[in-house]
Scaffold this motif. Structure first.
Motif, short mmCIF file in Angstrom:
data_model
loop_
_atom_site.label_atom_id
_atom_site.label_comp_id
_atom_site.label_asym_id
_atom_site.label_seq_id
_atom_site.Cartn_x
_atom_site.Cartn_y
_atom_site.Cartn_z
N ARG A 13 -14.63 -0.57 3.70
CA ARG A 13 -13.46 -1.16 3.07
C ARG A 13 -13.41 -0.75 1.60
O ARG A 13 -14.39 -0.88 0.88
CB ARG A 13 -13.53 -2.67 3.19
N PHE A 14 -12.27 -0.29 1.16
CA PHE A 14 -12.03 0.05 -0.24
C PHE A 14 -11.32 -1.15 -0.85
O PHE A 14 -10.17 -1.41 -0.57
CB PHE A 14 -11.19 1.32 -0.34
N ALA A 26 -8.87 6.56 -4.65
CA ALA A 26 -8.37 6.88 -3.30
C ALA A 26 -8.14 8.38 -3.14
O ALA A 26 -8.44 8.95 -2.10
CB ALA A 26 -7.08 6.10 -3.02
N CYS A 38 -9.66 9.15 6.98
CA CYS A 38 -9.13 8.08 6.14
C CYS A 38 -7.98 7.37 6.85
O CYS A 38 -7.20 8.00 7.55
CB CYS A 38 -8.62 8.65 4.82
N SER A 39 -7.89 6.08 6.63
CA SER A 39 -6.80 5.30 7.23
C SER A 39 -5.48 5.66 6.56
O SER A 39 -5.43 6.18 5.44
CB SER A 39 -7.06 3.81 7.05
N SER A 41 -3.43 3.64 5.33
CA SER A 41 -3.31 2.82 4.13
C SER A 41 -3.98 3.48 2.92
O SER A 41 -3.43 3.47 1.82
CB SER A 41 -3.92 1.44 4.38
N LEU A 42 -5.15 4.09 3.12
CA LEU A 42 -5.83 4.78 2.03
C LEU A 42 -5.05 6.02 1.62
O LEU A 42 -4.92 6.33 0.43
CB LEU A 42 -7.26 5.14 2.41
N LEU A 45 -2.24 4.78 -0.44
CA LEU A 45 -2.73 4.38 -1.75
C LEU A 45 -2.93 5.60 -2.64
O LEU A 45 -2.56 5.59 -3.81
CB LEU A 45 -4.05 3.60 -1.62
N PRO A 51 -1.60 0.30 -1.34
CA PRO A 51 -1.90 0.44 0.09
C PRO A 51 -0.77 -0.15 0.92
O PRO A 51 -0.06 -1.04 0.46
CB PRO A 51 -3.20 -0.35 0.27
N SER A 65 -8.53 0.03 11.96
CA SER A 65 -8.85 1.40 11.55
C SER A 65 -9.28 2.25 12.74
O SER A 65 -8.83 3.40 12.88
CB SER A 65 -9.97 1.39 10.51
#
Length: 71
Positions: A13-14, A26, A38-39, A41-42, A45, A51, A65
């Motif tokens: 988790r970031f 990111a 990478c997801s 969301s990342l 971001l 995100p 994920s």
């Protein structure tokens, strides 16, 4: 970030406040790991500084994920 070793996966988790410092980190993660690890969301971001998804706990992050990455 998702790390896969044979049958095991590690989801990291970031955790950072949205903004330019988070965007910079990111981007570095995305560049170092590659888009496929990478997801979404990342990736968002890194591109936008915000995100697109938020998770209350690590279990829900891991589940989403792995599903998103097809694992």
């Amino acid at each position: 970030m998702v790390e896969r070793k044979q049958t095991e996966c590690l989801v990291c988790r970031f955790d950072a406040e949205p903004g330019e410092p988070a965007r910079t980190v990111a981007r570095a993660l995305l560049e170092g790991l590659g888009r496929g690890r990478c997801s979404r969301s990342l990736v968002d971001l890194a591109a936008e500084g915000v995100p697109t998804r938020f998770y209350a706990d690590l279990d829900s992050l891991a589940e989403a994920s792995l599903k998103e990455l097809g694992l």
